[in-house]
Design a protein around this motif. Structure first.
Motif, short mmCIF file in Angstrom:
data_model
loop_
_atom_site.label_atom_id
_atom_site.label_comp_id
_atom_site.label_asym_id
_atom_site.label_seq_id
_atom_site.Cartn_x
_atom_site.Cartn_y
_atom_site.Cartn_z
N LEU A 34 4.57 63.39 40.11
CA LEU A 34 3.55 62.34 40.01
C LEU A 34 3.74 61.30 41.12
CD1 LEU A 34 1.13 61.29 38.37
CD2 LEU A 34 2.77 60.09 36.90
N VAL A 35 4.98 60.94 41.40
CA VAL A 35 5.26 59.98 42.48
C VAL A 35 4.78 60.54 43.81
CG1 VAL A 35 7.11 58.89 43.82
CG2 VAL A 35 7.18 58.82 41.32
N GLN A 36 5.09 61.80 44.09
CA GLN A 36 4.67 62.42 45.36
C GLN A 36 3.16 62.51 45.45
OE1 GLN A 36 6.73 66.17 45.65
NE2 GLN A 36 8.57 65.21 46.48
N TRP A 37 2.52 62.91 44.36
CA TRP A 37 1.06 62.99 44.35
C TRP A 37 0.47 61.60 44.62
CZ3 TRP A 37 -2.49 60.42 41.39
CH2 TRP A 37 -3.82 60.84 41.52
N GLY A 38 0.95 60.60 43.92
CA GLY A 38 0.44 59.25 44.09
C GLY A 38 0.65 58.71 45.49
N ALA A 39 1.81 59.01 46.08
CA ALA A 39 2.11 58.52 47.43
C ALA A 39 1.09 59.04 48.44
CB ALA A 39 3.52 58.94 47.83
N ALA A 40 0.59 60.24 48.22
CA ALA A 40 -0.41 60.81 49.13
C ALA A 40 -1.69 59.98 49.13
CB ALA A 40 -0.72 62.26 48.73
N TYR A 41 -1.91 59.20 48.07
CA TYR A 41 -3.08 58.34 47.95
C TYR A 41 -2.73 56.86 48.09
CZ TYR A 41 -5.72 62.41 46.39
OH TYR A 41 -6.33 63.63 46.32
N GLY A 42 -1.50 56.58 48.49
CA GLY A 42 -1.10 55.19 48.66
C GLY A 42 -0.75 54.47 47.37
N LEU A 43 -0.51 55.22 46.31
CA LEU A 43 -0.14 54.62 45.02
C LEU A 43 1.37 54.44 44.96
CD1 LEU A 43 -2.41 56.78 42.69
CD2 LEU A 43 -2.96 54.60 43.77
N PHE A 89 -0.83 57.21 36.20
CA PHE A 89 -1.43 56.12 36.95
C PHE A 89 -2.77 55.81 36.31
CE2 PHE A 89 1.06 58.01 40.50
CZ PHE A 89 1.67 56.87 41.01
N ASP A 90 -3.14 54.54 36.27
CA ASP A 90 -4.50 54.15 35.91
C ASP A 90 -5.26 53.94 37.22
OD1 ASP A 90 -4.24 54.20 33.15
OD2 ASP A 90 -3.73 52.08 33.00
N LEU A 91 -6.34 54.68 37.40
CA LEU A 91 -7.14 54.58 38.61
C LEU A 91 -8.43 53.82 38.30
CD1 LEU A 91 -6.79 58.31 39.74
CD2 LEU A 91 -5.29 56.37 40.30
N LEU A 92 -8.71 52.80 39.11
CA LEU A 92 -9.88 51.95 38.89
C LEU A 92 -10.68 51.79 40.17
CD1 LEU A 92 -7.98 49.01 37.14
CD2 LEU A 92 -9.29 50.78 35.98
N GLY A 93 -11.95 51.49 40.02
CA GLY A 93 -12.79 51.08 41.14
C GLY A 93 -12.90 52.11 42.25
N GLU A 94 -12.86 51.61 43.49
CA GLU A 94 -13.03 52.47 44.65
C GLU A 94 -11.90 53.49 44.78
OE1 GLU A 94 -15.72 52.83 46.63
OE2 GLU A 94 -16.61 51.45 45.18
N THR A 95 -10.69 53.11 44.38
CA THR A 95 -9.57 54.06 44.42
C THR A 95 -9.84 55.21 43.47
OG1 THR A 95 -8.01 52.30 44.99
CG2 THR A 95 -7.08 54.32 44.04
N GLN A 96 -10.33 54.89 42.28
CA GLN A 96 -10.68 55.91 41.29
C GLN A 96 -11.71 56.86 41.87
OE1 GLN A 96 -13.03 54.30 38.11
NE2 GLN A 96 -12.60 56.00 36.73
N LYS A 97 -12.78 56.31 42.41
CA LYS A 97 -13.85 57.13 42.95
C LYS A 97 -13.36 58.01 44.10
CE LYS A 97 -18.51 56.84 44.80
NZ LYS A 97 -19.60 55.96 45.25
N TRP A 111 3.66 51.59 39.83
CA TRP A 111 2.40 51.51 39.09
C TRP A 111 2.29 52.56 37.99
CZ3 TRP A 111 -1.14 51.20 44.00
CH2 TRP A 111 -0.92 49.99 44.65
N ILE A 112 3.25 53.45 37.91
CA ILE A 112 3.20 54.50 36.87
C ILE A 112 3.50 53.87 35.51
CG2 ILE A 112 4.28 56.61 36.01
CD1 ILE A 112 4.85 57.37 38.94
N HIS A 113 2.65 54.19 34.55
CA HIS A 113 2.89 53.77 33.17
C HIS A 113 3.84 54.79 32.56
CE1 HIS A 113 -0.45 50.80 32.86
NE2 HIS A 113 -0.83 51.47 33.93
#
Length: 99
Positions: free
Chosen positions: A51-60, A74-82, A64-66
């Motif tokens: 999950l950390v590696q996946w998120g890092a690819a998107y700048g997360l 991760f909770d994805l919101l707004g433009e990042t979510q889209k 931020w992991i719950h």
């Protein structure tokens, strides 16, 4: 407060997370902390390193992991979510929730 998701969808997401897959669950959501957000996508995986590696690819950030539940996400919101839903080819989420 979450709504707009069926128990069956939630259970499928939970099972995929437990299997160590990167799994996505989008639902309507109301939270006074984020008044502009009407939906949230949970991107979860029981394998935290994955999950950390996946998120890092998107700048997360890993911070931020719950992690409080048995379903780390991760909770994805707004433009990042889209953006992430588009990149992951999850057009059904985009269409269903008018993103």
């Amino acid at each position: 407060m979450a709504f707009g998701v069926k128990r069956e969808e939630l259970n499928r997401w939970k099972q995929a997370v437990k299997r160590g897959e990167i799994a996505f669950l989008t639902h309507y959501w109301l939270d006074d902390r984020f008044p502009e957000a009407k939906t949230v996508t949970k991107a979860g995986c029981a394998d935290i390193d994955k999950l950390v590696q996946w998120g890092a690819a998107y700048g997360l950030k890993k911070e931020w992991i719950h992690k409080k539940s048995e379903f780390p996400h991760f909770d994805l919101l707004g433009e990042t979510q889209k953006y992430i839903l588009e990149q992951e080819n999850l057009t059904d989420h985009l269409i269903r929730f008018h993103l």
